[in-house]
Enzyme design. Structure first.
Site, PDB file in Angstrom:
ATOM      1  N   ASP A 180     -10.016   1.813  -4.130  1.00  0.00           N
ATOM      2  CA  ASP A 180      -8.769   1.672  -3.173  1.00  0.00           C
ATOM      3  C   ASP A 180      -7.896   3.005  -3.330  1.00  0.00           C
ATOM      4  O   ASP A 180      -8.426   4.027  -3.086  1.00  0.00           O
ATOM      5  CB  ASP A 180      -7.653   0.254  -3.369  1.00  0.00           C
ATOM      6  CG  ASP A 180      -7.128  -0.107  -1.940  1.00  0.00           C
ATOM      7  OD1 ASP A 180      -6.760   0.585  -1.230  1.00  0.00           O
ATOM      8  OD2 ASP A 180      -7.086  -1.399  -2.014  1.00  0.00           O
ATOM      9  N   GLU A 226       0.975  -1.140   0.160  1.00  0.00           N
ATOM     10  CA  GLU A 226      -0.057   0.023  -0.091  1.00  0.00           C
ATOM     11  C   GLU A 226       1.036   1.266   0.065  1.00  0.00           C
ATOM     12  O   GLU A 226       2.161   1.174   0.130  1.00  0.00           O
ATOM     13  CB  GLU A 226      -0.845  -0.023   1.374  1.00  0.00           C
ATOM     14  CG  GLU A 226      -2.313  -0.383   1.026  1.00  0.00           C
ATOM     15  CD  GLU A 226      -2.951   0.541   0.321  1.00  0.00           C
ATOM     16  OE1 GLU A 226      -2.709   1.811  -0.167  1.00  0.00           O
ATOM     17  OE2 GLU A 226      -4.358   0.186   0.013  1.00  0.00           O
ATOM     18  N   ARG A 238      -7.592   0.046  13.200  1.00  0.00           N
ATOM     19  CA  ARG A 238      -6.182   0.305  12.747  1.00  0.00           C
ATOM     20  C   ARG A 238      -6.206   1.597  11.624  1.00  0.00           C
ATOM     21  O   ARG A 238      -7.383   1.695  10.994  1.00  0.00           O
ATOM     22  CB  ARG A 238      -5.472  -0.785  12.280  1.00  0.00           C
ATOM     23  CG  ARG A 238      -5.911  -1.176  10.883  1.00  0.00           C
ATOM     24  CD  ARG A 238      -4.954  -2.064  10.203  1.00  0.00           C
ATOM     25  NE  ARG A 238      -5.456  -2.668   8.769  1.00  0.00           N
ATOM     26  CZ  ARG A 238      -5.573  -2.414   7.858  1.00  0.00           C
ATOM     27  NH1 ARG A 238      -5.302  -0.963   7.229  1.00  0.00           N
ATOM     28  NH2 ARG A 238      -5.928  -3.101   6.884  1.00  0.00           N
ATOM     29  N   ASN A 265     -10.081   5.356   2.655  1.00  0.00           N
ATOM     30  CA  ASN A 265      -9.062   4.955   1.653  1.00  0.00           C
ATOM     31  C   ASN A 265      -8.493   6.069   0.981  1.00  0.00           C
ATOM     32  O   ASN A 265      -8.194   7.023   1.403  1.00  0.00           O
ATOM     33  CB  ASN A 265      -9.489   3.734   0.827  1.00  0.00           C
ATOM     34  CG  ASN A 265      -8.740   2.664   0.572  1.00  0.00           C
ATOM     35  OD1 ASN A 265      -7.256   2.712   0.684  1.00  0.00           O
ATOM     36  ND2 ASN A 265      -8.998   1.179   0.795  1.00  0.00           N
TER      37      ASN A 265
END
Length: 299
Positions: free
Chosen positions: A204, A18, A101, A154
């Protein structure tokens, strides 16, 4: 249209790769492996990957004006000194939610670090819903919460004139826009500018090019798509050799290369044997557009 070329530059098999960010000073691409708990740096000159292991899921990395990096780690904003491999906590969020998280994060044009949270996944994209929030870490290290009730916080980026903030809450299958005040960092007037098609799957990570068009990585869609935020139309779709494309950024000498991260979590042996590059980092050349250099955190 020049001919598009896609190559895997780092076949590290990240579990959830990521947050790709180009570090011009180092001629390197930074990224993280969230569940693998590491921050990675691929040197474009030596073609080597260095990694630093951390003590919690690390979900985004950003440049820092004073040098080195800032990261989102568990539910903490933290500073990372690369040479010393030293991580120091800046501040905590979501203290009342031990199962949360951070997820994606990015620095705004004024040097503030925007990042959002989510509940830990039971399996990819399956989690307790509405547990996340969107936060900003200011240069004085204070934190502001913009809103909560987020599923998977995101992709984020800002328009070229700095008047619009773009944001993705993945399970809404929508790319949203907000009015944005670069002076204060305030956002408002949320609206959807693009709803994903079925085959595009889950939106995403995201980045913007110098023509003001958005690029969105489609998790389980195996592609990045280019959108016009003004018209809400998809302009282009670039397929990758892996399904779980997670995020994208521009980099290279003139920011004409696109880097795309991917994930391998949740894939069985048979699936992985069909996609041996799952969890790799890809470089796309020949797109014919350039990107905007990342902003460094001002704190």
């Amino acid at each position: 249209m020049s001919s598009i070329k896609i190559e895997c530059i780092a076949s590290e098999g990240y579990r959830i790769g990521e947050s790709p960010v180009w570090d011009e000073k180092e001629s390197a691409l930074l990224c993280v492996d969230i569940t693998g708990r590491k921050v990675c740096r691929w040197n474009s000159v030596s073609n080597q990957v260095q990694t630093i292991s951390v003590d919690a899921p690390v979900s985004s990395v950003a440049l820092r004006k004073s040098g080195d990096y800032v990261i989102t780690l568990g539910t903490r904003f933290a500073a990372l000194k690369w040479k010393e491999q030293l991580v120091t906590t800046i501040t905590h969020v979501d203290k009342d939610k031990p199962n949360n998280r951070f997820n994606d994060g990015k620095v705004d044009p004024a040097g503030r670090y925007f990042a959002g949270t989510m509940a830990e996944e039971i399996r990819p994209a399956v989690l307790e819903r509405h547990q996340g929030s969107l936060y900003t870490l200011f240069s004085d290290l204070s934190v502001v919460k913009h809103f909560d009730q987020v599923d998977i916080s995101n992709g984020l980026d800002w328009s070229l004139d700095h008047k619009t903030f773009f944001y993705i809450d993945s399970l809404s299958y929508s790319v949203d826009a907000f009015d944005y005040d670069v002076q204060t960092g305030k956002i408002g007037n949320r609206r959807s500018i693009y709803k994903l098609e079925k085959e595009e799957s889950i939106p995403d990570g995201m980045c913007i090019d110098t023509e003001g068009k958005l690029w969105v990585a489609c998790y389980d869609g195996g592609r990045v798509i280019r959108l016009d935020p003004e018209t809400g139309k998809r302009l282009q779709s670039v397929k990758l050799p892996v399904d779980k494309t997670t995020s994208c950024c521009f980099g290279g000498k003139d920011y004409s290369e696109m880097y795309v991260t991917s994930a391998s979590d949740g894939m069985d042996k048979e699936w992985l044997s069909r996609q041996p590059q799952a969890g790799g980092v890809f470089k796309i050349t020949g797109l014919g557009v350039k990107g905007v250099p990342p902003y460094p955190f001002a704190g």
